[in-house]
Design a protein around this motif. Structure first.
Motif, mmCIF file in Angstrom:
data_model
loop_
_atom_site.group_PDB
_atom_site.id
_atom_site.type_symbol
_atom_site.label_atom_id
_atom_site.label_comp_id
_atom_site.label_asym_id
_atom_site.label_seq_id
_atom_site.Cartn_x
_atom_site.Cartn_y
_atom_site.Cartn_z
ATOM 1 N N LYS A 204 23.425 -34.287 -56.948
ATOM 2 C CA LYS A 204 23.773 -35.193 -55.841
ATOM 3 C C LYS A 204 23.577 -34.496 -54.492
ATOM 4 O O LYS A 204 24.340 -34.703 -53.558
ATOM 5 C CB LYS A 204 25.209 -35.663 -55.987
ATOM 6 C CG LYS A 204 25.434 -36.485 -57.246
ATOM 7 C CD LYS A 204 26.841 -36.963 -57.336
ATOM 8 C CE LYS A 204 27.031 -37.788 -58.588
ATOM 9 N NZ LYS A 204 28.390 -38.293 -58.712
ATOM 10 N N LYS B 224 23.183 -36.966 -51.473
ATOM 11 C CA LYS B 224 24.450 -37.578 -51.074
ATOM 12 C C LYS B 224 25.319 -36.573 -50.317
ATOM 13 O O LYS B 224 25.910 -36.906 -49.285
ATOM 14 C CB LYS B 224 25.179 -38.077 -52.315
ATOM 15 C CG LYS B 224 26.447 -38.834 -52.037
ATOM 16 C CD LYS B 224 27.045 -39.348 -53.334
ATOM 17 C CE LYS B 224 28.295 -40.152 -53.079
ATOM 18 N NZ LYS B 224 28.871 -40.658 -54.336
ATOM 19 N N TYR C 127 26.667 -36.836 -46.295
ATOM 20 C CA TYR C 127 28.059 -36.679 -45.857
ATOM 21 C C TYR C 127 28.179 -35.551 -44.840
ATOM 22 O O TYR C 127 28.869 -35.682 -43.824
ATOM 23 C CB TYR C 127 28.978 -36.398 -47.041
ATOM 24 C CG TYR C 127 29.315 -37.611 -47.876
ATOM 25 C CD1 TYR C 127 29.801 -38.766 -47.278
ATOM 26 C CD2 TYR C 127 29.174 -37.589 -49.253
ATOM 27 C CE1 TYR C 127 30.114 -39.879 -48.029
ATOM 28 C CE2 TYR C 127 29.492 -38.700 -50.022
ATOM 29 C CZ TYR C 127 29.958 -39.840 -49.405
ATOM 30 O OH TYR C 127 30.278 -40.936 -50.154
#
Length: 110
Positions: free
Chosen positions: A16, A19, A23
């Motif tokens: 991930k 992702k 963030y």
């Protein structure tokens, strides 16, 4: 920061990574926007006040981040907070001093 985080996460084999980097990038942009905001709102002659507000924001951001880490990873809060605050505020003070010195030596008034 987002690109650097992406590369680091990919190197660590995180599936991930994209992702995580998104963030990180969003948190970085919001943090920078909060830190710059006092300089954009206050008049130019209030740069010491803006600097003080920015430092208070930095301490608040560091404390929130360290509280989250200390709870999530069961780590001591005050030692990590003190270390991060000392380093961050030291760098801010040195940068501000360099800026004031450059302003006076170069006769720049923005």
């Amino acid at each position: 920061m987002a690109a650097s985080n992406y590369l680091a996460e990919r190197t660590n084999g995180n599936a991930k990574a994209l992702k995580s980097s998104m963030y990180t990038g969003m948190a970085y942009l919001m943090t920078v926007a909060l830190m710059v905001l006092p300089y954009l709102i206050l008049p130019n002659s209030f740069y010491f006040t803006a600097f003080g507000i920015m430092l208070a924001e930095v301490v608040l951001i560091i404390s929130v981040f360290n509280y989250y880490i200390s709870v999530a990873q069961d780590l001591p809060f005050f030692r990590r907070f003190g270390e991060m605050a000392l380093v961050s505020l030291g760098v801010a003070a040195i940068s501000f001093g360099i800026g004031l010195l450059a302003k006076s030596l170069l006769n720049i008034d923005v």
